[in-house]
Write an enzyme that holds these catalytic residues in place. Structure first.
Site, PDB file in Angstrom:
ATOM      1  NE  ARG A 149      -6.056   0.962  -2.626  1.00  0.00           N
ATOM      2  CZ  ARG A 149      -5.612   0.941  -3.881  1.00  0.00           C
ATOM      3  NH1 ARG A 149      -5.440   2.069  -4.539  1.00  0.00           N
ATOM      4  NH2 ARG A 149      -5.346  -0.211  -4.477  1.00  0.00           N
ATOM      5  CG  HIS A 198      -2.148  -0.928   0.841  1.00  0.00           C
ATOM      6  ND1 HIS A 198      -2.232  -2.215   1.319  1.00  0.00           N
ATOM      7  CD2 HIS A 198      -3.215  -0.743   0.054  1.00  0.00           C
ATOM      8  CE1 HIS A 198      -3.325  -2.763   0.830  1.00  0.00           C
ATOM      9  NE2 HIS A 198      -3.945  -1.893   0.077  1.00  0.00           N
ATOM     10  CG  ASN A 246      -3.493  -4.624  -6.131  1.00  0.00           C
ATOM     11  OD1 ASN A 246      -3.129  -4.833  -7.272  1.00  0.00           O
ATOM     12  ND2 ASN A 246      -3.783  -3.430  -5.672  1.00  0.00           N
ATOM     13  CG  ASP A 247      -6.010  -7.856  -1.240  1.00  0.00           C
ATOM     14  OD1 ASP A 247      -4.960  -8.192  -0.659  1.00  0.00           O
ATOM     15  OD2 ASP A 247      -6.609  -6.807  -0.995  1.00  0.00           O
ATOM     16  CB  CYS A 249     -10.205  -1.041  -8.823  1.00  0.00           C
ATOM     17  SG  CYS A 249     -10.629  -2.114  -7.447  1.00  0.00           S
ATOM     18  NE  ARG A 271      -1.548  -5.860  -1.595  1.00  0.00           N
ATOM     19  CZ  ARG A 271      -2.675  -5.178  -1.725  1.00  0.00           C
ATOM     20  NH1 ARG A 271      -3.843  -5.770  -1.525  1.00  0.00           N
ATOM     21  NH2 ARG A 271      -2.674  -3.930  -2.075  1.00  0.00           N
ATOM     22  NE  ARG A 330     -11.019  -0.411  -0.579  1.00  0.00           N
ATOM     23  CZ  ARG A 330      -9.806  -0.853  -0.890  1.00  0.00           C
ATOM     24  NH1 ARG A 330      -9.682  -1.830  -1.774  1.00  0.00           N
ATOM     25  NH2 ARG A 330      -8.739  -0.335  -0.345  1.00  0.00           N
ATOM     26  CD  GLU A 390     -10.388  -6.937  -2.078  1.00  0.00           C
ATOM     27  OE1 GLU A 390      -9.334  -6.475  -2.536  1.00  0.00           O
ATOM     28  OE2 GLU A 390     -11.079  -6.323  -1.251  1.00  0.00           O
TER      29      GLU A 390
END
Ligand code: PEP
Ligand code: MG
Length: 589
Positions: free
Chosen positions: A307, A200, A467-468, A515, A478, A343, A444
């Site tokens: 986010r 992140h 990503n997840d 996304c 990750r 989100r 995800e």
């Protein structure tokens, strides 16, 4: 610090490219480590000196805190600076100080070991109290105790809010809350020993348009603050003490890249339409309210992922419903008539909140733990404050809501039940909101992907968080640089999963966005569109390169690319196919 080992001559350290750009500047070394506090006996004739050492450490700590307060006041405002008042109070706590001295007189042990013992006792006692205000005191004491110990041990304790004079931040790791506190006008680049492309902190660097290189292993041990570094965010390299020749060479590369970026920016003014006439929706991922200016600068079609946790991470207090309402409203109004997908809170995992340790107990497997929707459903008051804020803001613009880390239908139903309660509360108070608010779910977690047919019946859209999803599908943490090479977006398991999620969503006539970072990668964007993904959402600075490629390709060719990729059996083959597709289009464009 092993200063004797540091490189005096030019040394190239190879890492992983995380955010593009080339920069040259002096290092600001930021080391966060657990302190080892030694314990040894003090000779009777040295005991008075030991007390003086303690008093000096307390004084030095006071001065450091006051300096940080002034910097925070300037960068973030007086509310944030006031947090440090509590830290100053800890330093004046007579019980803590006199008990430390008593312990020293009784044991004859060095003062840091006595102070550590007594402060740990206080931290434990406060952390166990069933009162939120008093529990927070444990965090204050821990922070101050660390500073005092650093001073006693002769280490410098640091904070990224001390960053001034435009430096390259060099760290073993940067937590998202560290990243949220960086003054973007002062960070020339961010380089870290650990981390990966999707950690992140890196995502934040990318939105800040700050070059970043991660996975540099032991860079922090090779340099010290003030060393000159050249950071190449394109190739993922850092050059320590570069020679004039190297600087000249990189100067040339930078000119070339700037020219190329300028051409992309000019083309970015035109619509994202493929050569066969299909318009593609390219949206922005944002972390902060003021990033709406980037959304406009890069001509994004609104926001596909806000986010919101960064509203929480930049502070040590939980934002109120009213503060969040103002934030969401201002984003929606700034970007109207475009839509904004908010989100709900994805906190925990690698994003614990500083100053709220009691809400985020340390976990052995944070990415499999108490995070996102799990945290929200377990803390309904925090969740409801956010949902009411989103609902109220929905009266002022095209706002949509989505939940992160949904694992299946039951969890989605539970989140929607909380949302329904919030709607009822607002209705009874006659507070306006959009009753037709669209609600989506992120895909995800593999269990959500395999039950996409069920989830699609209960929501208005999907947004795939690659990503997840990749981390969980391939069992690759990750943020672990040791296994970063195994994190393969082109793995057949990923491509097949994306294909089936899109198919199931379309059967229920709902749209699918991606996304995760894959959407902003020009190598993978055609594959995603070929698989049928309806929208791509990415950090705004990534839009020009993706749009350029979209304008240079036919969607029919991208469909063929996806069909071919689905027949292949290894990540390497799929990656090669995607790279060839992009290369051929960009070259001939
Ligand atoms: C994702 O997982 O792809 C995503 C977009 O969410 P985050 O990166 O914030 O976990
Ligand atoms: Mg995610």
């Amino acid at each position: 610090m092993p200063t004797d080992k540091r490189a005096k001559t030019e040394t190239l350290v190879q890492g992983i490219s995380a955010s593009q750009g080339i920069t040259y500047g002096q290092a600001f070394l930021y080391i966060q480590s657990d302190l080892e506090v030694p314990s040894y006996d003090i000779e009777p004739d040295k005991q008075a000196e030991e007390i003086v050492r303690f008093e000096q450490a307390l004084l030095a700590t006071r001065q450091q805190i006051q300096k940080i307060m002034a910097a925070v006041d300037k960068n973030l405002g007086s509310d944030e600076a006031q947090i440090f008042d509590a830290h100053l109070l800890v330093l004046e706590d007579q019980a803590l100080i006199s008990e430390t001295i008593r312990e020293f007189e009784n044991t004859g042990k060095n003062i840091e070991s006595c102070f550590n013992k007594i402060s740990q006792r206080y931290i434990k006692a406060f952390a166990e109290i069933d009162d939120e205000y008093l529990r927070e005191r444990a965090t204050d004491i821990r922070d101050v105790a660390q500073r005092v110990l650093h001073n006693l041990l002769g280490h410098s304790s640091q904070s990224l809010s001390q960053l001034v004079d435009k430096r390259v931040v060099v760290a073993n790791d940067i937590s998202p809350s560290d990243a949220a506190g960086i003054d973007r006008s002062q960070a020339l680049a961010i380089v870290t020993d650990s981390g990966s492309k999707t950690s992140h902190a890196v995502i934040v660097a990318r939105s800040m348009k700050v070059p970043a290189v991660v996975g540099l292993r032991d860079l922090t041990r090779q340099i010290q603050s003030g060393d000159w570094l050249l950071v190449d965010g394109y190739e993922g390299a850092v050059v320590i003490n570069p020679s004039q020749q190297t600087l000249f060479r990189y100067g040339q590369i930078q000119l070339q890249k700037k020219g190329h970026e300028q051409r992309l920016l000019e083309a970015n003014r035109r619509p994202a339409v493929t050569l066969d006439g299909v318009a593609v929706t390219l949206r922005a991922n944002i972390e902060k309210v003021d990033e709406t200016s980037l959304v406009k600068e890069y001509f994004a079609d609104g926001v596909g992922l806000f986010r919101t946790e960064f509203l929480y991470l930049g502070s040590s207090t939980i934002p109120t419903e009213e503060q969040q309402y103002q934030a969401y409203k201002s984003v929606a109004e700034a970007l109207a008539p475009s839509s904004v997908v908010i989100r709900s809170l994805d906190i925990g995992g690698d994003k614990p909140m500083a100053g709220q340790a009691h809400l985020f107990p340390k976990e052995d497997n944070p990415f499999l733990g108490y995070r996102a929707i799990r945290f929200c459903l377990a803390n309904p008051e925090i969740f409801k404050d956010q949902l009411r804020a989103v609902l109220r803001a929905s009266a002022h613009g095209d706002i949509r809501l989505m939940y992160p880390m949904i694992s299946g239908r039951e969890e989605l139903a539970r989140a929607n039940a909380v949302l329904a309660e919030c709607k009822e509360e607002l209705k009874s108070k006659k507070i306006p909101f959009n009753a037709e608010l669209q609600v989506g779910t992120m895909i995800e977690i593999p269990s959500a992907a395999t039950t996409a047919d069920l989830l699609a019946k209960d929501c208005d859209f999907f947004s795939i968080g690659t990503n997840d999803l990749i981390q969980y599908l391939l069992a690759i943490d990750r943020v672990n640089d040791r296994i970063a090479h195994l994190y393969e977006p082109a793995h057949p398991a990923v491509i097949r999963t994306l294909n089936s999620v899109v198919t199931e969503a379309h059967k229920q006539k709902i749209k699918v966005s991606v996304c995760g970072e894959m959407a902003g990668d020009a190598v993978y964007a055609p594959l995603l569109l070929g698989l049928g993904v309806d929208e791509l959402s990415m950090a705004p600075p990534l839009i020009p390169a993706v749009k350029y490629l979209i304008r240079s390709m036919k969607l029919s060719d991208a469909r063929k690319l996806a069909a071919d990729a689905l027949q292949l059996t290894t990540a390497a083959e799929i990656l090669a196919l995607c790279e060839e597709f992009s290369r051929a289009r960009v070259k001939s464009a």
